[in-house]
Design an enzyme around this catalytic site. Structure first.
Site, PDB file in Angstrom:
ATOM      1  N   TYR C 166      49.581  42.867  40.967  1.00  0.00           N
ATOM      2  CA  TYR C 166      50.310  41.689  40.523  1.00  0.00           C
ATOM      3  C   TYR C 166      51.686  41.628  41.172  1.00  0.00           C
ATOM      4  CZ  TYR C 166      47.019  40.870  36.624  1.00  0.00           C
ATOM      5  OH  TYR C 166      45.928  40.587  35.859  1.00  0.00           O
ATOM      6  N   LYS C 200      42.111  43.775  41.818  1.00  0.00           N
ATOM      7  CA  LYS C 200      42.035  42.522  41.074  1.00  0.00           C
ATOM      8  C   LYS C 200      43.218  41.668  41.496  1.00  0.00           C
ATOM      9  CE  LYS C 200      42.427  40.699  36.381  1.00  0.00           C
ATOM     10  NZ  LYS C 200      43.257  40.750  35.179  1.00  0.00           N
ATOM     11  N   SER C 241      40.673  37.100  39.641  1.00  0.00           N
ATOM     12  CA  SER C 241      41.008  36.938  38.232  1.00  0.00           C
ATOM     13  C   SER C 241      40.963  35.466  37.841  1.00  0.00           C
ATOM     14  CB  SER C 241      42.420  37.484  38.034  1.00  0.00           C
ATOM     15  OG  SER C 241      42.895  37.174  36.771  1.00  0.00           O
TER      16      SER C 241
END
Lengths: 297, 297, 297, 297, 297
Positions: C166, C200, C241
């Site tokens: 992230y 992810k 995601s």
């Protein structure tokens, strides 16, 4: 004939693969075969082995021989590695032998005690470690225990583990002796089952049938025997040992049969250095001629 | 001209010597010089560096380029080593880069955090480890602390330690910038003082004199500058970095001057792989021609 | 289109390969794709996420949904794993999330603290672990430090490591934001360089060009962007995601583009369970239809 | 008839339950029964066991047989797991056998030395570990000591522990032999008392009454005997061993009686692979027919 | 109304279940509910809390009160446990509080440092340990780190872990305060996600809506709020704290609503012992009357 497995098939982790690749493809004939020079006899038998060629008592002589002879590696104990390898570090791969023993005490409960670690091997820039496993010894429990620790460390450090798989002990003597086909075949398999990356075996003698378990009591040629041994070792690469010095022709024939059977290489010590320097190199070049016929990728 | 030291003069322990010997004499030109391919830009700058040649985004392409280009080593982070090196393990020496950072957060207190260990390098069969030291950063204390641990482990495992000695931080900017002769010379010396076996420096720019301390505010040729840098590094072998892609002639001239000054080799990344495949190999062969003129034992 | 790598190409050790094989070929569609159900929002956002469908507050409801919906895995924190997974142990693969944080304190120096270990995951029979890496955070140093330990343990235990990559922090906000193509591409690459087995990512938004570095300031379609991201991840498998709940058609289109680009699968939480039970299953079956078109071996 | 306990009744921790669930419900018939393929004879007896079907000397052949035959697991030593399981990782559950021995030294003080760890099993992605306990051996003290350590680690890692409960030693021979009802019943109970999750026993022979303690000197049918053994094992799941190759009808009848008694499954090695490939699969399908009649949840 | 889960549903290991069973079914009303006496205020607030009833300054007085009042446990720090519990060891369950702090330094980066271990609790015969987690504090990273270690040890020793889940810090104050419905709900969930067996919460105040995130800015009754909190805690048993001394009727009403919502019990300190001895017991008997109406198995 058994086909020799390639490095990519062996399930090796990256470090083991890198180091074996280096040994098999950046040294010696660079064709996937190997010729190793073992020099642990000073501990295993004592200096008596050096009287045939006193120069061989000097580890520096042997190291230079390994380089001149274009060997794929030299197998020595930690003391000689510390004192002699630094001078030639990286010129020939080092196989650090991690256990060993004198032949002074009786051999009934044979066990080769550990006297160096895989960490020592890493520190010295070795490309493999060696461990003697006495298959069939009553001391099996302690042998497996010290072996397990070395296997674990070898895995952790990505260091190839070469097992000297030697049948030994009273039970072995009663069942055909240490170089019977039965015993050598069992030893090769044991090394494989316990996780050796490479196994060093003696050339099997199928004619030693007294006391062996069936079906080893039937007739087999030596070619059949060595093929079975290589098959039993499966993805553990096989090195065939020269053993005591013997006639050159017999040795070369063993070498030929071994390579034909799918062995990866030879590990010849006394047959190499228990003669004069130039004779040694001449004999080595004959071995190299054989290895040259069995390349692999 | 500065004379390049031989491995035997460096006070290396056996493992470090074995591994450096392997890099310098069993790969590349096998003449004691080195050409390394650094490929840590995906982390340091992000994928933007790959748009010039999208194929270069694929680590497998780069590994194959390192082998085809006959490099002495490839420097990558642990993730790419795990996922790609296994396939070519042992074919080209691995330099595992142990720290690194993204260029997203500001660089005021530059520190390159450690994300892999010397033990990882051993396990992956690497022949050296790389550490970025930001000479002049206000974060010097944490930098030296993590560096010390790596130096200690590198010694313990016999693993050569290559330091990316990069002047960085506000103070450096105020005193001539990160590639001034002053800064590069200081960085080379710092790496040597702190125990690097090899140091990677940028080519010094003696014309950047604003704010530098005397006597660096005098005039120097670039040849004088790089000779001084190599002398400052003393028994720490010097690799000169290519940095951002620039004109070929300028790069080759830097290479020539560096080798003339006594550098051991070159570490060129973007100048190599930010062009089409065949162009990369052609440029590499020009670098090799230069290295061939500076053999050592 | 980018081709998805097979498990055999990834350089995984045996345990990681066994566990990923189980996830990808013994659950879900058993065709090498994956649909994961993340359920860490109770910690990351608090129970407010459950008001849309109060039943979703109950972890048992979610676990049953994961089984009914034929998911390839459910990602939860250690507390819910301890209290709820035992009842369905082995029926759906467990991904144990090892770090996490509340969104109460400010996000300026975002760091997701570790609160569980890879050993916990082994003990609970998990098939993978999850770690949130805040790419671009000023807390990069501590993030990499705790990450390194988890990577090492994951390797040691043969446990696949899924990185929630992230982009986060003030610098990221100033350079296009956390879901710009630039940021997502960088994040995917960072996870790969640091050794994630699976990453992810959020679906990249190439239209967010303000402040991004070139060449990300040019025009790209979302298909081009997601393809670049998958390429940057190379041998790190990509999960896209779902993020916040949005319109079904938009979500399905993202899913299609991701799989077309070579992603291995999807990880959709709120879009799945922030609706009534049967609606959840209906939406999941639409996702499954897409995954069914992208089998791999 | 004894009722087989469900997984939920066994007091298993989450990891053990997850892994046993996987073995019993995601492989084989997926009905709660199990058919295992043991392949540790290369170490326990040596390669002589492979002469009946030389293909069986190759671990890859056996692994493929386990997959083709839809087995619930294959039990092998660490060396074969390292070298062969990676290729099929996750396709069939791995039971890592942690101890073993050659049959070369005499069996008077039988002890099966540990040569691998539960950590190895975790690392290799195994779903269970196996330990041979020689019930009745004079070496009981060392046996229990090494067993305790493995039980503790198996608990800590959530790894099911399968105990090969073998009556062995001079005292056992004097009291009815190793497959008397008396000895097998005692062995099953010992494994349960010491914390085995699953116990592997030989089929009891109630007709061996010479020297056994009362009431085992009375007449029992083999059905009564196996029911008693399963009852003695209580919440330790029972696997009945095939032992040496024997007539098919006799083996199938043993299998039927075992399942009727509440055993969870069968573990047949030589009876399976000491015949040609297609014959092996045919025999396995006969075993599967029996297991299909005894589903559990 | 939320139904309280039974011990058998909680996924507890045997030791945790045994100890919680002892607390809930062998002490207090023996009906599955719990009334705890917290006595950590001497550290948390200092002796000022004892001026209302000076006798309460004496830990022996409080311990006897816990026994007379038929409490299910007393929560104290290690010093008082060492000096006072030995006299009444086993008469009332001991909850050893493992962290705590003075309220002298500012609370901006609230963290409750650990000063005792789960091993201390085992040694003292405690039946549970207590840990204060400051949900929302900027010190979240260190809080989670020390919490993780305690959770791991509590699991290893089979010791129930009671988390004092307290919203705290500037961010919390800005978003509704520490006893807003939003904050308490988030805190209960956090404890559950991180693996608490029991969570102690303050009674939520839904009227504190300023700055809270939606949907907490809507109107809720206190009954609705406490029900949501218990639901968020799911299989983590809920204890509602009395907090500062307040009017009896208000306290009893909170207790009634909590139990109605599915809480397992109450933890009332100052409301109990900040009054004369007989008054304390009278108030306790009123609480017991309420608990008696909510038995569970």
């Amino acid at each position: 004939m058994t086909t020799r497995p390639t490095l990519a098939q062996l399930g090796l982790n990256t470090g083991k693969k890198a180091r074996l690749h280096r040994i098999l493809h950046h040294h010696g004939l660079r064709n996937g075969t190997a010729l190793f020079l073992p020099y642990d006899q000073g501990l295993e038998h004592g200096p008596r082995d050096f009287f045939a060629n006193p120069a061989a008592s000097d580890p520096r002589y042997i190291l230079k021989l390994a380089i001149e002879g274009n060997f794929n590696g030299i197998a020595i104990q930690v003391g000689l590695a510390e004192k002699f390898y630094w001078e030639y570090a990286g010129e020939v791969p080092l196989i650090l032998k991690l256990n060993g023993k004198t032949d002074l005490p009786p051999d009934a409960e044979a066990l080769s005690p550990v006297h160096a670690s895989v960490a020592d091997a890493v520190r010295l820039g070795a490309d493999a470690v060696g461990y003697t496993l006495y298959v069939g010894t009553p001391a099996q429990e302690r042998d497996f225990a010290q072996y397990q620790e070395i296997r674990r460390d070898a895995h952790r450090y990505g260091m190839p583990l070469i097992v000297w798989a030697y049948p030994r002990g009273a039970a072995v003597e009663a069942k055909g002796g240490k170089d019977s086909f039965y015993a050598v075949d069992y030893a090769a398999r044991t090394a494989s089952e316990l996780g050796a990356d490479v196994v060093k075996v003696n050339f099997p003698r199928p004619e030693k049938r007294e006391g062996v378990k069936p079906p080893y009591d039937a007739e087999f040629t030596s070619q059949q025997a060595i093929e079975a041994v290589v098959r039993s070792a499966n993805r553990t690469l096989v090195l065939v040992s020269g053993g005591e010095k013997a006639g050159d022709e017999a040795m070369l024939e063993k070498a030929r049969q071994s390579m034909e059977a799918g062995a990866t290489g030879l590990i010849f010590g006394r047959n190499v250095w228990q003669r004069a320097h130039d004779e040694s190199l001449r004999f080595v070049s004959q071995l190299a001629e054989i290895l040259a016929k069995y390349p692999s990728t």
